[in-house]
Design an enzyme around this catalytic site. Structure first.
Site, PDB file in Angstrom:
ATOM      1  N   TYR A   1       0.843  -1.194   0.000  1.00 24.78           N
ATOM      2  CA  TYR A   1       0.000   0.000   0.000  1.00 24.78           C
ATOM      3  C   TYR A   1       0.883   1.252   0.000  1.00 24.78           C
ATOM      4  O   TYR A   1       1.588   1.532   0.980  1.00 24.78           O
ATOM      5  CB  TYR A   1      -0.930   0.021   1.207  1.00 24.78           C
ATOM      6  CG  TYR A   1      -1.873  -1.160   1.311  1.00 24.78           C
ATOM      7  CD1 TYR A   1      -2.095  -2.013   0.235  1.00 24.78           C
ATOM      8  CD2 TYR A   1      -2.537  -1.443   2.498  1.00 24.78           C
ATOM      9  CE1 TYR A   1      -2.961  -3.087   0.331  1.00 24.78           C
ATOM     10  CE2 TYR A   1      -3.410  -2.518   2.603  1.00 24.78           C
ATOM     11  CZ  TYR A   1      -3.603  -3.341   1.518  1.00 24.78           C
ATOM     12  OH  TYR A   1      -4.456  -4.417   1.625  1.00 24.78           O
TER      13      TYR A   1
ATOM     14  N   HIS B   1       0.736 -11.772   0.868  1.00 28.85           N
ATOM     15  CA  HIS B   1      -0.320 -10.995   0.211  1.00 28.85           C
ATOM     16  C   HIS B   1      -1.037 -11.802  -0.877  1.00 28.85           C
ATOM     17  O   HIS B   1      -2.241 -11.682  -1.045  1.00 28.85           O
ATOM     18  CB  HIS B   1       0.270  -9.712  -0.374  1.00 28.85           C
ATOM     19  CG  HIS B   1      -0.691  -8.583  -0.409  1.00 28.85           C
ATOM     20  ND1 HIS B   1      -0.331  -7.270  -0.242  1.00 28.85           N
ATOM     21  CD2 HIS B   1      -2.028  -8.549  -0.583  1.00 28.85           C
ATOM     22  CE1 HIS B   1      -1.399  -6.484  -0.328  1.00 28.85           C
ATOM     23  NE2 HIS B   1      -2.438  -7.242  -0.534  1.00 28.85           N
TER      24      HIS B   1
END
Length: 273
Positions: A52, A110
Site C-alpha cells: 500500500y 499478500h
C-alpha cells in the site's frame, strides 16, 4: 463490539483497512486522525501492507498508533516477490521500522508468487521465533491453495468478499469454517461505489435506519467466522462502520440481497482486486 478469536487473541469483527492511504501527502494528517478515531470507536484491528503506497500506508499506521501500540491488533502483508527466506526477513524488518514497532501481531503473504509455500512458511516461523511477528497467515488463497499449504498454524485467509463478490460461499468460506479459520473480508462495501447505489441495499438500509454501506457490512458479518476491514477517513463513515456491528438482518433482508446478488451454485474462480 462483537469479537472473534484470531490466532489466540480476541479482536473486533470490524477493523480498519488502509488501502490507498499514504498515497497523497495532503491527506496524511486526515488519515492519521481517522485511524486514531477508529481506535476510539473500538475498531482496534488495523490492516495494512508493504504494497500500500509502497510502505506509505505503514508509515501512516505507525504515526496513528504511536503511544498506543498496546491497544492495537496490527496486521501487515509481505509482497509475493519478497516471500523468499531472506526476502521475508528483510521485508518484515522494513515494515517494523515504518510501523514504529517491534512486533507485528499478524503477518500475511499478500498472494501466491514464485517462491514455494514451504519456504515462505519457514521464513514466517523464523520471524515468529525471533518475536518479530506473533502469528502468520495468507491472503487471496483459494481452497486448493489452502490444501497445498496444509498448515494448522495459518491464522487466517484474507479475501475479497461482499455481495458483488460472493463466490467464496460455495467452498472457501465453508472450508475455513470447518477448520475454525477466521476469514478476513477486504473491500466489504465493494469497489467503485456501484454496490452502495444498489436499490435493494438502499431499501433495506431505509428499513433499518442505516446506510447501504452498513447493510453490506452487516451482511458480511452474518457469518460468525468473518472479520470485515472497511477503509474510512471521515468521522461520519467511521461511526457508520462501527455502528454496523449492531445491525441484524432478517430472513427477508437476506432473501432480497440474494435476489439482487445471486449466491454461487458452482465453483467460481477466486476474485481479487
Amino acid at each position: 463490539m462483537q469479537t472473534i478469536e484470531l490466532g489466540g487473541d480476541s479482536v473486533p469483527r470490524i477493523g480498519q483497512g488502509t488501502w490507498h492511504m499514504g498515497e497523497d501527502a495532503g491527506q496524511r494528517q486526515a488519515e492519521i486522525k481517522a485511524l486514531r478515531e477508529g481506535l476510539e470507536l473500538g475498531m482496534t484491528l488495523i490492516d495494512t501492507a508493504e504494497m500500500y503506497a509502497e510502505g506509505g500506508a505503514e508509515e501512516i499506521v505507525g504515526q496513528a498508533i504511536r503511544g498506543r501500540r498496546d491497544q492495537v491488533y496490527l496486521v501487515s502483508k509481505v509482497y509475493p516477490h519478497n516471500a523468499s527466506t531472506q526476502g521475508v526477513q528483510a521485508a518484515c524488518e522494513r515494515s517494523l521500522r515504518r510501523l514504529g514497532t517491534d512486533t507485528i501481531d499478524l503477518y500475511l503473504l499478500h498472494w501466491r508468487g514464485q517462491y514455494p509455500l514451504s519456504e515462505t512458511v519457514e521464513a514466517f516461523e523464523r520471524l515468529r521465533e525471533q518475536g518479530k511477528i506473533l502469528r502468520w497467515g495468507v491472503s487471496n488463497f483459494d481452497v486448493d491453495d489452502l490444501a497445498e499449504l496444509d498448515a494448522p498454524a495459518c491464522a487466517t485467509n484474507q479475501v475479497l468478499y461482499n455481495p458483488e463478490a460472493r463466490g467464496i460461499e460455495y467452498d472457501l468460506l465453508p472450508r475455513q469454517a470447518q477448520h475454525n479459520m477466521p476469514l478476513m473480508a477486504y473491500c466489504p462495501i465493494g469497489q467503485g461505489g456501484a454496490l452502495l447505489r444498489n436499490a435493494t441495499l438502499q431499501r433495506i438500509a431505509d428499513k433499518h435506519s442505516a446506510t447501504p454501506a452498513q447493510i453490506a457490512l452487516a451482511w458480511a458479518l452474518r457469518h460468525p467466522g468473518v472479520i470485515a476491514i472497511p477503509k474510512a477517513v471521515s468521522l461520519d463513515h467511521l461511526k457508520q462502520n462501527a455502528n454496523a456491528d449492531s445491525i441484524r438482518l432478517d430472513e427477508d433482508d437476506l432473501a432480497q440481497i440474494d435476489a439482487a446478488y445471486a449466491p454461487p451454485v458452482r465453483k467460481q474462480g477466486l476474485m481479487m482486486v
